[in-house]
Write a protein that holds these residues in place. Structure first.
Motif, PDB file in Angstrom:
ATOM      1  N   VAL A 120     -31.561 -22.495  21.394  1.00  0.00           N
ATOM      2  CA  VAL A 120     -31.450 -22.407  19.677  1.00  0.00           C
ATOM      3  C   VAL A 120     -30.161 -22.010  19.355  1.00  0.00           C
ATOM      4  N   TYR A 121     -29.554 -21.183  20.510  1.00  0.00           N
ATOM      5  CA  TYR A 121     -27.901 -20.859  20.413  1.00  0.00           C
ATOM      6  C   TYR A 121     -26.987 -21.972  20.839  1.00  0.00           C
ATOM      7  N   GLY A 122     -27.628 -22.980  21.265  1.00  0.00           N
ATOM      8  CA  GLY A 122     -26.851 -24.128  21.937  1.00  0.00           C
ATOM      9  C   GLY A 122     -25.952 -23.558  23.189  1.00  0.00           C
ATOM     10  N   ASP A 123     -24.598 -24.193  23.179  1.00  0.00           N
ATOM     11  CA  ASP A 123     -23.738 -23.622  24.291  1.00  0.00           C
ATOM     12  C   ASP A 123     -22.850 -22.629  23.512  1.00  0.00           C
ATOM     13  N   ALA A 124     -23.064 -22.047  22.610  1.00  0.00           N
ATOM     14  CA  ALA A 124     -22.366 -20.803  22.045  1.00  0.00           C
ATOM     15  C   ALA A 124     -22.116 -19.738  23.002  1.00  0.00           C
ATOM     16  N   MET A 158     -23.144 -27.199  20.541  1.00  0.00           N
ATOM     17  CA  MET A 158     -23.938 -28.439  21.091  1.00  0.00           C
ATOM     18  C   MET A 158     -25.287 -27.742  21.497  1.00  0.00           C
ATOM     19  N   HIS A 159     -26.351 -28.365  21.253  1.00  0.00           N
ATOM     20  CA  HIS A 159     -27.794 -27.656  21.301  1.00  0.00           C
ATOM     21  C   HIS A 159     -28.732 -28.665  22.430  1.00  0.00           C
ATOM     22  N   SER A 160     -28.159 -29.913  22.579  1.00  0.00           N
ATOM     23  CA  SER A 160     -28.969 -30.857  23.127  1.00  0.00           C
ATOM     24  C   SER A 160     -30.305 -31.313  22.176  1.00  0.00           C
ATOM     25  N   THR A 220     -31.480 -29.670  44.257  1.00  0.00           N
ATOM     26  CA  THR A 220     -30.002 -29.791  43.873  1.00  0.00           C
ATOM     27  C   THR A 220     -29.716 -28.806  42.945  1.00  0.00           C
ATOM     28  N   ILE A 221     -28.396 -28.383  42.958  1.00  0.00           N
ATOM     29  CA  ILE A 221     -27.774 -27.691  41.888  1.00  0.00           C
ATOM     30  C   ILE A 221     -26.867 -28.289  41.210  1.00  0.00           C
ATOM     31  N   PHE A 222     -27.096 -28.250  39.645  1.00  0.00           N
ATOM     32  CA  PHE A 222     -26.226 -29.082  38.707  1.00  0.00           C
ATOM     33  C   PHE A 222     -25.209 -27.920  38.256  1.00  0.00           C
ATOM     34  N   GLY A 223     -23.779 -28.308  38.682  1.00  0.00           N
ATOM     35  CA  GLY A 223     -22.658 -27.567  38.174  1.00  0.00           C
ATOM     36  C   GLY A 223     -22.667 -26.040  38.193  1.00  0.00           C
ATOM     37  N   GLY A 293     -24.890 -28.898  27.381  1.00  0.00           N
ATOM     38  CA  GLY A 293     -25.331 -27.827  26.373  1.00  0.00           C
ATOM     39  C   GLY A 293     -26.056 -26.605  27.228  1.00  0.00           C
ATOM     40  N   ASP A 294     -25.947 -26.520  28.446  1.00  0.00           N
ATOM     41  CA  ASP A 294     -26.338 -25.586  29.474  1.00  0.00           C
ATOM     42  C   ASP A 294     -25.746 -24.224  29.549  1.00  0.00           C
ATOM     43  N   HIS A 295     -26.084 -23.344  29.843  1.00  0.00           N
ATOM     44  CA  HIS A 295     -25.603 -21.976  29.604  1.00  0.00           C
ATOM     45  C   HIS A 295     -25.128 -21.467  30.905  1.00  0.00           C
ATOM     46  N   ILE A 296     -23.650 -21.036  30.884  1.00  0.00           N
ATOM     47  CA  ILE A 296     -23.271 -20.656  32.107  1.00  0.00           C
ATOM     48  C   ILE A 296     -23.769 -19.352  32.534  1.00  0.00           C
ATOM     49  N   CYS A 297     -23.777 -18.189  31.627  1.00  0.00           N
ATOM     50  CA  CYS A 297     -24.398 -17.007  31.780  1.00  0.00           C
ATOM     51  C   CYS A 297     -25.114 -16.616  30.573  1.00  0.00           C
ATOM     52  N   TYR A 298     -26.383 -16.490  30.588  1.00  0.00           N
ATOM     53  CA  TYR A 298     -27.324 -16.066  29.783  1.00  0.00           C
ATOM     54  C   TYR A 298     -28.181 -14.693  30.122  1.00  0.00           C
ATOM     55  N   ILE A 299     -28.044 -13.440  29.424  1.00  0.00           N
ATOM     56  CA  ILE A 299     -28.684 -12.441  29.691  1.00  0.00           C
ATOM     57  C   ILE A 299     -29.105 -12.163  28.514  1.00  0.00           C
ATOM     58  N   THR A 300     -30.557 -11.744  28.071  1.00  0.00           N
ATOM     59  CA  THR A 300     -31.147 -11.369  27.007  1.00  0.00           C
ATOM     60  C   THR A 300     -30.861  -9.801  26.700  1.00  0.00           C
ATOM     61  N   ASP A 301     -30.610  -9.581  25.399  1.00  0.00           N
ATOM     62  CA  ASP A 301     -30.439  -8.331  24.984  1.00  0.00           C
ATOM     63  C   ASP A 301     -31.736  -7.808  24.390  1.00  0.00           C
ATOM     64  N   LEU A 302     -32.422  -6.801  24.893  1.00  0.00           N
ATOM     65  CA  LEU A 302     -33.780  -6.722  24.303  1.00  0.00           C
ATOM     66  C   LEU A 302     -33.781  -5.543  23.364  1.00  0.00           C
TER      67      LEU A 302
END
Length: 341
Positions: A120-124, A158-160, A220-223, A293-302
């Motif tokens: 839901v955060y898209g590529d932000a 962009m979200h997809s 296969t790794i994509f990007g 729209g994929d994330h490069i780095c996404y770590i969740t703040d809990l």
């Protein structure tokens, strides 16, 4: 979710029409999971029902009168949403509205937990400053080290189509809590996984990676050089989070829910961990085409969920998650899963 609440003595009604097999083919088929649940959980009742069928959803909620609804049904793939936009939106947004309205009509005091997504955060999140190391991308600023919290904007990115349909559902769940005062809760999940995850190339990264490595199949790794980072949370810890909300609901709340920094790793790092725990080294192919729209780095703040529910915390480490999946993948190759089913 079913296994967890069955252990607590609850009667669980599961709604699933195995549309995941339609979306992803044999690798996405959940029939073996259904067979295991029927064998292991004596209080479990299965309903072969499509969440898009409004009258059927309404009738079931009226008949069952549930105290807790955990809504995990979704079309979960970026890529597939672009090929099947109506199916994507009808399942993700329409199915959610069907469940919410049936809940409001028949069991307005029930707790409603929705499994949304960090998409839901898209590529932000990609706009945050990043540093590149030998094996991963990571946040460059100390203030970002804890990961993405709920203040991240969902606008202007962009979200997809998948992300957009989940935004619609996400906001609707919040609104039923705020407007109607219902006990709704939204989990914006990172990578939710486990040994029973029906991982496929288009969804279920870690489980699919483990299965392909153990079976010696191509991957296969994509990007992003394979250095993109995800945090992994085991389904049991998600179920425990839902139980915590059930015990103390806070209407309309939104929580980022994932494995946090302690369970975060890049694709390359996951490949190394799998090799260490399985003895099978994957030699992946590579396409220099990141998913849109994929994330490069996404770590969740809990932080927010932990502050509201201090009795909850992660119980599965990344190593334990991978070890569990390696064992399950080996069992499946040896035919044990079929025998159990």
């Amino acid at each position: 979710m079913v296994s967890h609440f069955d252990r607590l003595g609850a009667v669980m009604h599961g709604v699933d029409n195995n549309m995941r097999a339609d979306f992803f083919g044999p690798s996405g088929d959940t029939a073996s999971n259904l067979a295991l649940l029927r064998a292991e959980c004596p209080r479990f009742v299965h309903h072969n029902l499509d969440v898009r069928k409004r009258s059927g959803v309404d009738q079931l909620v009226q008949e069952v009168q549930p105290d807790l609804i955990v809504h995990a049904a979704a079309q979960p793939s970026h890529d597939l949403a672009a090929d099947r936009p109506f199916d994507d939106f009808d399942v993700n947004a329409g199915g959610t509205l069907n469940l919410l309205e049936a809940t409001r009509r028949h069991v307005p005091e029930a707790v409603f937990v929705f499994l949304s997504t960090n998409k839901v955060y898209g590529d932000a999140p990609n706009r945050l400053p990043l540093n590149e190391s030998e094996t991963r991308w990571d946040y460059a600023r100390e203030d970002d080290r804890g990961g993405i919290d709920e203040s991240m904007s969902i606008d202007g990115c962009m979200h997809s189509l998948f992300g957009a349909s989940k935004v619609a559902a996400d906001v609707m769940v919040q609104e039923y809590g705020r407007y109607f005062g219902m006990k709704t809760c939204t989990f914006r999940g990172g990578c939710l996984t486990g040994s029973r995850h029906a991982g496929a190339q288009q969804h279920g990264f870690l489980n699919y990676l483990v299965k392909t490595a153990v079976a010696g199949q191509p991957y296969t790794i994509f990007g992003y050089g394979g250095k993109q980072v995800r945090d992994q949370i085991h389904a049991e810890d998600v179920a425990r989070a839902a139980e915590a909300v059930y015990q103390n609901p806070r209407p309309g709340e939104v929580y980022n829910l994932g494995g946090g920094r302690e369970n975060a790793a890049s694709v390359l790092e996951c490949i190394e961990l799998i090799a260490e725990l399985s003895g099978r080294r994957l030699e992946p192919g590579y396409r220099d085409e990141p998913r849109r729209g994929d994330h490069i780095c996404y770590i969740t703040d809990l932080t927010k969920f932990r502050s509201h529910y201090p009795e909850w915390d992660l119980t599965w480490t990344l190593s334990a998650i991978v070890e569990d999946q390696v064992a399950a993948a080996r069992d499946a190759l040896n035919g044990k899963a079929e025998v159990q089913a």
